[in-house]
Scaffold this active site. Structure first.
Site, PDB file in Angstrom:
ATOM      1  CD  GLN A 138      -3.063  -0.422  -0.121  1.00  0.00           C
ATOM      2  OE1 GLN A 138      -3.153   0.664  -0.737  1.00  0.00           O
ATOM      3  NE2 GLN A 138      -3.634  -1.478  -0.831  1.00  0.00           N
ATOM      4  CB  SER A 139       4.364   1.841  -1.353  1.00  0.00           C
ATOM      5  OG  SER A 139       5.117   2.960  -1.617  1.00  0.00           O
ATOM      6  CG  ASN A 140       0.495   6.794   0.724  1.00  0.00           C
ATOM      7  OD1 ASN A 140      -0.431   6.505   0.206  1.00  0.00           O
ATOM      8  ND2 ASN A 140       0.926   6.989   1.672  1.00  0.00           N
TER       9      ASN A 140
ATOM     10  CB  ALA B 284       4.649   2.201  -5.093  1.00  0.00           C
TER      11      ALA B 284
END
Ligand SMILES: *Cc1c(COP(=O)(O)O)cnc(C)c1O
Length: 333
Positions: free
Chosen positions: A74-76, A78
């Site tokens: 859930q990386s912002n 990325a």
């Protein structure tokens, strides 16, 4: 000596607004403002946009055609990278920590929608993420592609220039509005934002104290990490910022149950802030930092009538995978 910015591509919608935030401010005898860096871009909302303005400029100078980066599922960061790759015509390879889920939600859904090439790695492989990205880069180079690798969170010295730039912007906005700010508060996840804010404040707003609320590691870890980023930036930008150890303030008691794990009181606060102000905080970063900020105001850390600028660093898409943890029929705070 005048500070010279490295080259930058314009990706964010700037300046982002500074707004008064009427949330308990009057009860506390504190003037609370929010810098809306959740509004840097719609799909690419958040603080990574400012960092990537400098990193994409370097990628272009180096003739890259593929961007490789990493983060959690859930990386912002990325997701923002995937969006700018689509917009600027790069291929995006995202090395994500975690298993391929049954259902795509939040940031991961957008990563898919934006056409990025996703490579899942396990928690055990995660400590080797940099060498994994390098290996992917070497493979690509054999097929006459030119990769450019961006580290986790775009938190390297070059990325931190984004928040030097932000402080110059804030300074000009405050001058125009005739507002004096005593504290700038942010959430700190890998330290790049806070490092940039610190360097920026030395250049443009020496009166403001920068305070980072840690959402993962402790004070000792972040002090060292931020020192390292600043030392790297001083070399890269050929500029001395004269930042002392006591300038780096990390508040580390608000990680709660751990990185990206929420406590019910944090989710209740996110709900309450949304209902009362229309501002949407995220569960991983800004919700925890804002929770900590209110606690610290209650404890009297900030002087009476002082003015605090809370940096909203985005993260809205991280809310969606957490939706089942919210309880909406509970009484208001
Ligand atoms: C990455 C991120 C942060 C933390 O910024 P760092 O520069 O990594 O410390 C804060 N808020 C949001 C929403 C983020 O995505």
């Amino acid at each position: 000596m005048e500070f010279k910015y490295p080259s930058r591509v314009s990706l964010a919608h700037l300046p982002t607004p500074i707004e008064e935030m009427n949330y308990h401010g009057k009860d506390f005898k504190i003037n609370l403002y929010v810098k809306r860096d959740d509004l840097t871009e719609c799909g690419a909302s958040g603080n990574k946009v400012r960092k990537l303005e400098f990193l994409f400029a370097e990628a272009k100078e180096k003739g890259a055609d593929t961007i490789i980066t990493c983060g959690g599922v859930q990386s912002n960061h990325a997701r923002v990278t995937a969006l700018f790759c689509a917009r600027l015509g790069y291929k995006a390879i995202l090395v994500l920590r975690g298993e391929k889920p049954k259902e795509y939600d939040g940031n991961l859904f957008l990563d898919m929608l934006l056409g990025s090439d996703i490579r899942y790695i396990t928690r055990n492989e995660w400590p080797c993420r940099d060498s994994i990205m390098e290996r992917i880069g070497k493979e690509l180079a054999k097929t006459s592609h030119t990769p450019y690798i961006i580290p986790e969170g775009a938190s390297n010295p070059l990325g931190s220039a984004g928040y030097i730039f932000a402080i110059e912007e804030i300074k000009n906005q405050l001058l125009e509005k005739n507002i004096r700010i005593d504290y700038i508060v942010c959430s700190t996840g890998s330290g790049g934002t806070q490092a940039g804010l610190l360097m920026g404040s030395k250049l443009f707003m020496p009166e403001a104290k920068i305070i980072g609320f840690s959402v993962c590691d402790n004070e000792k870890y972040f002090k060292a990490k931020i020192r390292e980023l600043i030392a790297g930036a001083e070399k890269k930008f050929n500029h001395d910022f004269f930042i002392k150890d006591e300038d780096i303030t990390i508040v580390d008691g608000y990680m709660g149950r751990g990185y990206a794990v929420s406590r019910i009181e944090e989710l209740e606060l996110i709900h309450d802030v949304a209902r009362r102000t229309g501002i949407i905080l995220d569960p991983v970063y800004t919700g925890k930092a804002f929770y900590g900020l209110l606690e610290e105001i209650r404890k009297g850390r900030f002087g009476k009538n002082s003015s605090i600028l809370f940096l909203h660093t985005g993260g809205i898409y991280g809310l969606f995978p957490k939706k089942s943890e919210f309880i909406f029929d509970r009484q208001a705070l």
